[in-house]
Design a protein around this motif. Structure first.
Motif, PDB file in Angstrom:
ATOM      1  N   HIS A  92      -3.204   4.862   0.274  1.00 30.24           N
ATOM      2  CA  HIS A  92      -4.006   3.793  -0.320  1.00 30.24           C
ATOM      3  C   HIS A  92      -4.264   2.699   0.721  1.00 30.24           C
ATOM      4  CE1 HIS A  92      -4.097   5.060  -4.516  1.00 30.24           C
ATOM      5  NE2 HIS A  92      -2.819   5.400  -4.400  1.00 30.24           N
ATOM      6  N   ILE A  93      -5.398   2.033   0.564  1.00 30.96           N
ATOM      7  CA  ILE A  93      -5.701   0.830   1.349  1.00 30.96           C
ATOM      8  C   ILE A  93      -5.732  -0.327   0.350  1.00 30.96           C
ATOM      9  CG2 ILE A  93      -7.380  -0.335   2.814  1.00 30.96           C
ATOM     10  CD1 ILE A  93      -8.347   2.422   3.692  1.00 30.96           C
ATOM     11  N   GLY A  94      -4.803  -1.241   0.471  1.00 26.21           N
ATOM     12  CA  GLY A  94      -4.701  -2.326  -0.499  1.00 26.21           C
ATOM     13  C   GLY A  94      -3.576  -2.069  -1.476  1.00 26.21           C
TER      14      GLY A  94
ATOM     15  N   VAL B 116      -1.314  -0.914  -4.484  1.00 27.70           N
ATOM     16  CA  VAL B 116      -1.170   0.214  -5.417  1.00 27.70           C
ATOM     17  C   VAL B 116      -0.836  -0.379  -6.778  1.00 27.70           C
ATOM     18  CG1 VAL B 116       0.024   2.368  -5.924  1.00 27.70           C
ATOM     19  CG2 VAL B 116      -0.336   1.672  -3.544  1.00 27.70           C
TER      20      VAL B 116
ATOM     21  N   SER C  40       0.816  -1.229   0.000  1.00 26.28           N
ATOM     22  CA  SER C  40       0.000   0.000   0.000  1.00 26.28           C
ATOM     23  C   SER C  40       0.847   1.275   0.000  1.00 26.28           C
ATOM     24  CB  SER C  40      -0.963   0.037   1.195  1.00 26.28           C
ATOM     25  OG  SER C  40      -1.773  -1.112   1.230  1.00 26.28           O
TER      26      SER C  40
ATOM     27  N   THR D 119       2.790   6.695   2.798  1.00 33.21           N
ATOM     28  CA  THR D 119       2.039   5.621   3.453  1.00 33.21           C
ATOM     29  C   THR D 119       0.687   6.162   3.895  1.00 33.21           C
ATOM     30  OG1 THR D 119       2.963   6.146   5.624  1.00 33.21           O
ATOM     31  CG2 THR D 119       4.173   4.554   4.279  1.00 33.21           C
TER      32      THR D 119
ATOM     33  N   GLY E 271      -5.295   2.436  -6.836  1.00 28.22           N
ATOM     34  CA  GLY E 271      -5.140   1.152  -6.150  1.00 28.22           C
ATOM     35  C   GLY E 271      -6.446   0.514  -5.799  1.00 28.22           C
TER      36      GLY E 271
END
Length: 212
Positions: A193-195, A197, A174, A190, A211
């Motif tokens: 994104h969640i998950g 990229v 991520s 950091t 992402g």
């Protein structure tokens, strides 16, 4: 330019949406069309890769005739990038292949330590690729000498791009990481994104990422 699972690439007028050309992936001596997964152009040639792991090249000024059919990869091709008459492809077969688009041959095959190569690129005199091991390897675009390997991602590297200042990569961890052209990490993003990229593109001095 568009490619489709129907086995055709299509060229449209971007101003009015008119269909200009329809390009068939059918090759003499090959039974079926292939699904066209990726497409790019340098303004003179159109390059496509399909689910048969092959590269096809049409000449835009040659009545859009299929002029080169290039086998080589042995597994799914993950990305296609072009710079001038050079195309770079990377694959689950753990290789990157450098192609001469005009003459239609494989200039060089670059390999990793056995992990799939999920992303690749070419620009600023460099060729680069990242994948399953989480690293990004960089080669000189002319000599194809390996220059350095950039580390930092925890998990697979899914995307990489370059501008005149930095190389930017995104991964399964991520994070988005920025490196100098000599391979020194100069920034880490950091919590954005969640998950995974999955895509990064450079627009002047901006990095655009997407992402999961």
């Amino acid at each position: 330019l568009t490619g489709c699972s129907d086995g055709f690439a299509r060229v449209y007028n971007a101003k009015n949406g008119a269909l200009l050309k329809t390009l068939s992936s059918k090759v003499s001596g090959v039974a079926n069309h292939c699904s066209i997964e990726l497409v790019d152009s340098n303004g003179e040639y159109i390059v496509c890769v399909g689910d048969d792991f092959c590269v096809r090249i049409w000449g835009l000024f040659d009545e859009c005739r299929l002029i080169h059919y290039l086998p080589g990869h042995t597994d799914e091709i993950q990305q296609l990038e072009m710079s001038g008459n050079i195309a770079v492809t990377c694959s689950w077969d753990t290789t990157m292949r450098i192609w001469n688009v005009a003459k239609g041959f494989n200039i060089q095959t670059l390999t990793t330590v056995g992990d799939p190569i999920m992303c690749c690129g070419i620009g600023e005199g460099l060729i680069f690729g990242g994948g399953g091991e989480g690293h990004v390897r960089v080669w000189h675009a002319n000599t194809l000498k390996h220059l350095f390997t950039m580390t930092g991602h925890h998990g697979e590297t899914y995307c990489v791009n370059i501008n005149s200042d930095v190389i930017v990569s995104g991964g399964a961890d991520s994070t988005v990481r920025m490196y100098s052209h000599s391979g020194v990490e100069v920034g880490v993003f950091t919590g954005v994104h969640i998950g995974i990229v999955r895509c990064v593109r450079m627009q002047a001095h901006r990095a655009v990422t997407s992402g999961d």
